[in-house]
Design an enzyme around this catalytic site. Sequence first.
Site, mmCIF file in Angstrom:
data_model
loop_
_atom_site.group_PDB
_atom_site.id
_atom_site.type_symbol
_atom_site.label_atom_id
_atom_site.label_comp_id
_atom_site.label_asym_id
_atom_site.label_seq_id
_atom_site.Cartn_x
_atom_site.Cartn_y
_atom_site.Cartn_z
ATOM 1 N N TYR A 51 0.852 -1.197 0.000
ATOM 2 C CA TYR A 51 0.000 0.000 0.000
ATOM 3 C C TYR A 51 0.882 1.238 0.000
ATOM 4 C CZ TYR A 51 -4.904 -1.171 0.348
ATOM 5 O OH TYR A 51 -6.170 -1.563 0.057
ATOM 6 N N GLU A 53 -0.726 4.672 -0.252
ATOM 7 C CA GLU A 53 -1.645 5.817 -0.370
ATOM 8 C C GLU A 53 -0.900 7.112 -0.102
ATOM 9 O OE1 GLU A 53 -5.343 5.458 1.851
ATOM 10 O OE2 GLU A 53 -5.563 3.416 1.072
ATOM 11 N N ASP A 198 -9.013 14.221 -23.843
ATOM 12 C CA ASP A 198 -8.767 12.807 -23.553
ATOM 13 C C ASP A 198 -8.035 12.246 -24.771
ATOM 14 O OD1 ASP A 198 -8.871 10.065 -23.354
ATOM 15 O OD2 ASP A 198 -10.944 9.999 -22.631
ATOM 16 N N THR A 224 -4.898 7.078 -21.356
ATOM 17 C CA THR A 224 -4.574 5.753 -20.849
ATOM 18 C C THR A 224 -3.109 5.522 -21.205
ATOM 19 O OG1 THR A 224 -5.323 4.767 -22.916
ATOM 20 C CG2 THR A 224 -6.880 4.751 -21.085
ATOM 21 N N LYS A 227 -2.541 2.138 -24.834
ATOM 22 C CA LYS A 227 -2.913 2.128 -26.265
ATOM 23 C C LYS A 227 -1.654 2.456 -27.082
ATOM 24 C CE LYS A 227 -7.794 3.071 -25.371
ATOM 25 N NZ LYS A 227 -7.978 3.648 -24.038
ATOM 26 N N ARG A 233 -1.998 -1.470 -18.604
ATOM 27 C CA ARG A 233 -3.336 -0.871 -18.564
ATOM 28 C C ARG A 233 -3.387 0.116 -17.408
ATOM 29 N NH1 ARG A 233 -5.867 -3.754 -22.083
ATOM 30 N NH2 ARG A 233 -7.701 -2.449 -21.905
HETATM 31 N N1 DSN Z 1 -12.826 1.131 -24.655
HETATM 32 C C1 DSN Z 1 -11.703 1.818 -25.249
HETATM 33 C C2 DSN Z 1 -11.706 1.735 -26.726
HETATM 34 O O1 DSN Z 1 -11.746 0.638 -27.207
HETATM 35 O O2 DSN Z 1 -11.647 2.732 -27.415
HETATM 36 C C3 DSN Z 1 -11.561 3.177 -24.770
HETATM 37 O O3 DSN Z 1 -11.462 3.176 -23.387
#
Ligand code: DSN
Length: 413
Positions: A51, A53, A198, A224, A227, A233
Amino acid sequence: MSYLSNIDPEIADLIEKERQRQTHGLELIASENLVSRAVLEAMGSIFTNKYAEGYPGKRYYGGCEFYDVAENLARERLKKLFGAEHANVQPHSGTQANMAIYFATMECNKDRLMSMSLSQGGHLSHGSPVSFSGKMYQVTQYGVDLETEVLDYGVVEEIARKVRPKVIVCGASAYPREIDFKAFQQIADGVEAYCMADIAHIAGLCASGVHNTSVGVVDFTTTTTHKTLRGPRGGAILCDQENAVLVDKAVFPGMQGGPLMHTIAAKAVCFKEALRPSFQEYNRQIVKNARRLAATLMDRGLRLVSGGTDNHLMLIDLSDRGATGLEAETALGKAGITVNKNTIPRESRSPFVTSGLRIGTPAITTRGMKEGEMEQIGELIAVVLQDLHDEGTIRRVRGEVAVLASRFPIYPD
Ligand code: DSN
């Protein structure tokens, strides 16, 4: 995997089956990628045991000395990658990064949020009625121009002037064209709103200069890390120093408890990898590949939303072929080509059926595939889409997919 095989053979078996699927198939889901062995090792490390925090130097638990160093490395590397003043690497996901910005800027059940609709390319967490974001805020959505299928900034501005939102969200999950982040910030400034970008899908492209960046341009950038950034992730937030405290408090203690420190260590590894010149080359190749794949599909008579792509993804419109996205996803899946059904502008079907397919090149580019392979893949997709129920063709394509995949191992030794 010897410990896992002994303790839990069922899970070990599933992981092995998934390894086979990834190895022998082609991953064309635009939001997915393949991480390096180094990222995998950090993810699967004993950093999961702790942990932590709080933030580096201000934790609520003892024994965090190595975690402080790891989180600082992640923050500094991410800042350097994007030229940002402040980074928060604790959000567990992109949706939670978005949630933190909403919490930092808006009052629940009162303030107005403006964003791109899910059916025209936005994301669930951008105010969809079925998401917390649509339930907690007053949401107005913009879409694309239905003729050109690209954003019309004049219309976005008109809506913003009418609605006077507290936050304008830009960025998308299924938009194949470049987004003008400066235009969005200007629109937001004109109505005294915050602007949040985003960039989850295109973060790697932005960091590599293949797409204009939102960092240093809009008030808040969320992303994120799994990607086009090609990490574990997770989520992250970038902003100027003046908003740093606001953001950090919104993430912890505002929205999350203990950070996932094994993931943060893996994020640090991913950011280090992304700072290498080869990462820029990788992202340039993602776009080159997407353009060639798009051109091949169009040459074979398929209609792409907006007539092509500027980034890593494209949307095939199946509406004039009497086929649904669901049927096409299933047939391509049987052929070893993984894609996802997706809504398109003027969609008439439900999100579970759809009239479109979304296809992206990040994962196959990671495997080392280039323009020649894109032509081959485009041909294979077109052949399957010609007759979704022709099992003989599907079998033949599956064989060709396996041969192609075997030339580009996921983890070459
Ligand atoms: N669910 C994702 C996508 O496939 O674009 C985005 O979070």
